[in-house]
Design a protein around this motif. Structure first.
Motif, PDB file in Angstrom:
ATOM      1  N   GLY A  44      -0.402  -8.582 -13.777  1.00 40.72           N
ATOM      2  CA  GLY A  44      -1.217  -8.068 -14.830  1.00 40.72           C
ATOM      3  C   GLY A  44      -0.794  -6.693 -15.457  1.00 40.72           C
ATOM      4  N   GLU A  45       0.195  -6.034 -14.739  1.00 46.60           N
ATOM      5  CA  GLU A  45       0.421  -4.672 -14.768  1.00 46.60           C
ATOM      6  C   GLU A  45      -0.720  -3.645 -14.854  1.00 46.60           C
ATOM      7  OE1 GLU A  45       2.875  -4.526 -18.268  1.00 46.60           O
ATOM      8  OE2 GLU A  45       4.520  -5.522 -17.354  1.00 46.60           O
ATOM      9  N   VAL A  46      -1.715  -4.067 -13.918  1.00 47.09           N
ATOM     10  CA  VAL A  46      -2.740  -3.206 -13.533  1.00 47.09           C
ATOM     11  C   VAL A  46      -2.778  -2.079 -12.695  1.00 47.09           C
ATOM     12  CG1 VAL A  46      -5.471  -3.213 -12.979  1.00 47.09           C
ATOM     13  CG2 VAL A  46      -4.399  -5.158 -14.355  1.00 47.09           C
ATOM     14  N   ILE A  47      -1.837  -2.459 -11.506  1.00 45.34           N
ATOM     15  CA  ILE A  47      -1.224  -1.340 -10.610  1.00 45.34           C
ATOM     16  C   ILE A  47       0.276  -1.459 -10.669  1.00 45.34           C
ATOM     17  CG2 ILE A  47      -3.316  -1.665  -9.209  1.00 45.34           C
ATOM     18  CD1 ILE A  47      -1.656  -3.480  -7.263  1.00 45.34           C
ATOM     19  N   ASP A  48       0.555  -0.270 -10.067  1.00 45.88           N
ATOM     20  CA  ASP A  48       2.290  -0.010  -9.843  1.00 45.88           C
ATOM     21  C   ASP A  48       2.586  -0.271  -8.490  1.00 45.88           C
ATOM     22  OD1 ASP A  48       1.358   2.427  -8.698  1.00 45.88           O
ATOM     23  OD2 ASP A  48       1.874   3.580 -10.502  1.00 45.88           O
ATOM     24  N   ASP A  49       3.952  -0.182  -8.352  1.00 44.47           N
ATOM     25  CA  ASP A  49       4.323  -0.368  -7.240  1.00 44.47           C
ATOM     26  C   ASP A  49       3.811   0.696  -5.943  1.00 44.47           C
ATOM     27  OD1 ASP A  49       5.733  -2.762  -7.766  1.00 44.47           O
ATOM     28  OD2 ASP A  49       7.882  -1.641  -8.173  1.00 44.47           O
ATOM     29  N   GLY A  50       3.851   1.694  -6.492  1.00 38.94           N
ATOM     30  CA  GLY A  50       3.151   2.912  -5.722  1.00 38.94           C
ATOM     31  C   GLY A  50       2.044   2.833  -5.029  1.00 38.94           C
ATOM     32  N   LEU A  51       0.890   2.227  -5.955  1.00 40.25           N
ATOM     33  CA  LEU A  51      -0.335   1.956  -5.522  1.00 40.25           C
ATOM     34  C   LEU A  51      -0.358   0.732  -4.626  1.00 40.25           C
ATOM     35  CD1 LEU A  51      -3.309   2.436  -5.060  1.00 40.25           C
ATOM     36  CD2 LEU A  51      -3.691   1.501  -7.530  1.00 40.25           C
ATOM     37  N   LYS A  52       0.410  -0.311  -4.847  1.00 44.50           N
ATOM     38  CA  LYS A  52       0.427  -1.585  -4.195  1.00 44.50           C
ATOM     39  C   LYS A  52       1.149  -1.312  -2.702  1.00 44.50           C
ATOM     40  CE  LYS A  52       2.639  -6.051  -3.965  1.00 44.50           C
ATOM     41  NZ  LYS A  52       3.538  -6.806  -4.455  1.00 44.50           N
ATOM     42  N   GLY A  53       1.907  -0.462  -2.616  1.00 46.66           N
ATOM     43  CA  GLY A  53       2.778  -0.093  -1.342  1.00 46.66           C
ATOM     44  C   GLY A  53       1.779   0.712  -0.610  1.00 46.66           C
ATOM     45  N   GLU A  54       1.064   1.880  -1.269  1.00 43.57           N
ATOM     46  CA  GLU A  54      -0.026   2.544  -0.486  1.00 43.57           C
ATOM     47  C   GLU A  54      -1.218   1.758   0.146  1.00 43.57           C
ATOM     48  OE1 GLU A  54      -1.176   6.803  -1.083  1.00 43.57           O
ATOM     49  OE2 GLU A  54      -2.590   5.553  -2.251  1.00 43.57           O
ATOM     50  N   ILE A  55      -1.610   0.880  -0.603  1.00 42.19           N
ATOM     51  CA  ILE A  55      -2.574  -0.201  -0.223  1.00 42.19           C
ATOM     52  C   ILE A  55      -2.167  -1.129   0.757  1.00 42.19           C
ATOM     53  CG2 ILE A  55      -3.978  -2.282  -0.726  1.00 42.19           C
ATOM     54  CD1 ILE A  55      -4.266  -0.747  -3.649  1.00 42.19           C
ATOM     55  N   GLY A  56      -0.855  -1.663   0.777  1.00 47.75           N
ATOM     56  CA  GLY A  56      -0.120  -2.271   1.925  1.00 47.75           C
ATOM     57  C   GLY A  56      -0.182  -1.605   3.103  1.00 47.75           C
ATOM     58  N   GLN A  57       0.386  -0.385   3.039  1.00 48.88           N
ATOM     59  CA  GLN A  57       0.490   0.588   4.107  1.00 48.88           C
ATOM     60  C   GLN A  57      -0.867   0.723   4.912  1.00 48.88           C
ATOM     61  OE1 GLN A  57       2.251   3.878   2.538  1.00 48.88           O
ATOM     62  NE2 GLN A  57       4.207   3.480   4.013  1.00 48.88           N
ATOM     63  N   VAL A  58      -1.909   0.825   4.298  1.00 47.99           N
ATOM     64  CA  VAL A  58      -3.406   1.017   4.773  1.00 47.99           C
ATOM     65  C   VAL A  58      -3.710  -0.201   5.225  1.00 47.99           C
ATOM     66  CG1 VAL A  58      -5.588   1.655   4.135  1.00 47.99           C
ATOM     67  CG2 VAL A  58      -3.873   2.933   3.080  1.00 47.99           C
ATOM     68  N   ARG A  59      -3.482  -1.360   4.675  1.00 44.30           N
ATOM     69  CA  ARG A  59      -3.955  -2.478   5.214  1.00 44.30           C
ATOM     70  C   ARG A  59      -3.237  -2.661   6.580  1.00 44.30           C
ATOM     71  NH1 ARG A  59      -8.022  -6.454   4.215  1.00 44.30           N
ATOM     72  NH2 ARG A  59      -7.331  -8.333   4.958  1.00 44.30           N
ATOM     73  N   SER A  60      -2.040  -2.423   6.590  1.00 51.49           N
ATOM     74  CA  SER A  60      -1.078  -2.517   7.906  1.00 51.49           C
ATOM     75  C   SER A  60      -1.718  -1.818   9.095  1.00 51.49           C
ATOM     76  CB  SER A  60       0.180  -2.266   7.576  1.00 51.49           C
ATOM     77  OG  SER A  60       0.971  -2.257   8.819  1.00 51.49           O
ATOM     78  N   GLU A  61      -1.991  -0.472   8.563  1.00 49.27           N
ATOM     79  CA  GLU A  61      -2.623   0.309   9.557  1.00 49.27           C
ATOM     80  C   GLU A  61      -3.966  -0.299  10.205  1.00 49.27           C
ATOM     81  OE1 GLU A  61      -1.568   2.728  11.512  1.00 49.27           O
ATOM     82  OE2 GLU A  61       0.374   2.432  10.715  1.00 49.27           O
TER      83      GLU A  61
END
Length: 126
Positions: free
Chosen positions: A64-81
């Motif tokens: 839906g183009e609400v978030i960009d790749d940067g925020l998605k990646g950051e959230i993914g990294q935090v989730r992984s940690e």
């Protein structure tokens, strides 16, 4: 103890992310529609509904183009940690923690929650 505090922090960040991602789906994807209690239960999970998962919310928000790749990646990294912190017992028993690495992970976790708060509620916390 430092390890318990980090475990608690990453657990909190994971729960905050999940809640805010669901809220972002409600506000940004369903924004033009009437959001009924049933839709909220479907997204957040209640009664017979499992709720939208972390990954599902990210996909919906990105499509839906609400978030960009940067925020998605950051959230993914935090989730992984978060997953490592909460589920990998060997990390806690045998690991030596690099203070700079931990500081970076904590900062990333805090930043991801702040960015999601801004996305959902529309205010600037920086």
């Amino acid at each position: 103890d430092e390890k318990d505090d980090l475990d608690l922090f990453f657990s909190f960040v994971g729960q905050a992310q999940e809640h805010l991602l669901r809220e972002a789906v409600i506000q940004h994807i369903f924004a033009d529609k009437v959001v009924t209690d049933e839709i909220k239960m479907m997204i957040h999970g209640a009664e017979n509904y499992r709720g939208y998962g972390h990954h599902q919310c990210l996909q919906i928000l990105e499509a839906g183009e609400v978030i960009d790749d940067g925020l998605k990646g950051e959230i993914g990294q935090v989730r992984s940690e978060r997953n490592k912190a909460v589920h990998d017992i060997t990390r806690w028993l045998f690991a030596e923690f690099d203070p700079e690495d931990i500081e970076s992970q904590v900062n990333r976790g805090e930043r991801s929650v702040v960015r999601l708060l801004e996305l959902v509620y529309g205010f600037n916390l920086e």
